[in-house]
Design a protein around this motif. Sequence first.
Motif, PDB file in Angstrom:
ATOM      1  N   TYR A  26       0.829  -1.212   0.000  1.00  0.00           N
ATOM      2  CA  TYR A  26       0.000   0.000   0.000  1.00  0.00           C
ATOM      3  C   TYR A  26       0.860   1.257   0.000  1.00  0.00           C
ATOM      4  CZ  TYR A  26      -2.866   3.761   1.911  1.00  0.00           C
ATOM      5  OH  TYR A  26      -3.483   4.977   2.124  1.00  0.00           O
ATOM      6  N   THR A  44       1.008   3.635  -3.307  1.00  0.00           N
ATOM      7  CA  THR A  44       0.143   4.821  -3.228  1.00  0.00           C
ATOM      8  C   THR A  44       0.770   5.984  -2.471  1.00  0.00           C
ATOM      9  OG1 THR A  44      -0.978   4.188  -1.161  1.00  0.00           O
ATOM     10  CG2 THR A  44      -1.906   3.342  -3.205  1.00  0.00           C
ATOM     11  N   LYS A  87      -3.423  12.791  -1.073  1.00  0.00           N
ATOM     12  CA  LYS A  87      -2.075  12.611  -1.616  1.00  0.00           C
ATOM     13  C   LYS A  87      -1.060  13.575  -1.017  1.00  0.00           C
ATOM     14  CE  LYS A  87      -0.735  10.279  -4.452  1.00  0.00           C
ATOM     15  NZ  LYS A  87      -0.032   8.982  -4.211  1.00  0.00           N
ATOM     16  N   SER A  96      -4.531  -1.228  -4.251  1.00  0.00           N
ATOM     17  CA  SER A  96      -4.042   0.140  -4.086  1.00  0.00           C
ATOM     18  C   SER A  96      -3.861   0.840  -5.419  1.00  0.00           C
ATOM     19  CB  SER A  96      -2.723   0.144  -3.307  1.00  0.00           C
ATOM     20  OG  SER A  96      -2.901  -0.399  -2.022  1.00  0.00           O
ATOM     21  N   GLY A 101      -6.764   3.213  -5.068  1.00  0.00           N
ATOM     22  CA  GLY A 101      -6.177   4.337  -4.345  1.00  0.00           C
ATOM     23  C   GLY A 101      -6.024   4.167  -2.847  1.00  0.00           C
ATOM     24  N   TYR A 102      -5.795   5.316  -2.194  1.00  0.00           N
ATOM     25  CA  TYR A 102      -5.328   5.308  -0.814  1.00  0.00           C
ATOM     26  C   TYR A 102      -6.356   4.854   0.225  1.00  0.00           C
ATOM     27  CZ  TYR A 102      -7.430  10.021  -0.935  1.00  0.00           C
ATOM     28  OH  TYR A 102      -8.285  11.087  -1.095  1.00  0.00           O
TER      29      TYR A 102
END
Length: 229
Positions: free
Chosen positions: A35, A39, A119, A200, A204-205
């Motif tokens: 992860y 990401t 992000k 991931s 995504g996060y």
Amino acid sequence: MKLESSSIKKADIQMSEAFVTSVFLALSGGFQDAYTYFTRQEVFSNAQTGNIVLMSTHLMMGEWLDVLRYLFPLLAFAGGVFFAERIHMLFKYAKRLHWRQGVLLMEIVILFAVGFMPKHLDLLATVLVSFACAMQVQTFRKVSGYSYASTMCIGNLRSGTEAFTGYLQTHDTEKLKKALYYFGIILFFGLGAGIGGNLSIRFGYHMIWVSSGLLLISFLLMFVEKMDR
């Protein structure tokens, strides 16, 4: 009758050391590493050896911001080990909730919070994941009586290979059993990493929440006090 009772007692282990509990810990450990790498700007949360290699490379190239990207998770990992050990010392004899479950609960909450971080908070997210997984590796150190790590593979690979080599030499089935425990943990760590990497990259996060879910299973399993080895 006493001998029989003694052997049964010896075969019982705490659920925190049971293989089934370690399976979900290893799945989560692999997931966390994949992860953060995929990401959160290609930084490892568990594999601090990799972080040291990358940090040193950027240091020699004078890329100071990249050095910090690997240094902070490294320091957070050390902090997580320290924090988990303090929890152990302070709450070792707690009755309502086992201290290991308390650590797991904190790890679950931390990882759940990370799933909300966008992000531009990648560094903070990686630092928190490193801190959480360090608490895990310090807290859960045995599987069925054998020392192991649920968030990294090199020690498990060494111990598993050593045990298997011993089995080939002596045909001692206990050594084979030991080797299979270690290789099993490595297998589930790899599965967690593969699943974590793919989820991931695709979604995504937020996907760190899957890791929280895996840890929650281990947390609930620990309400069973003992399990036959």
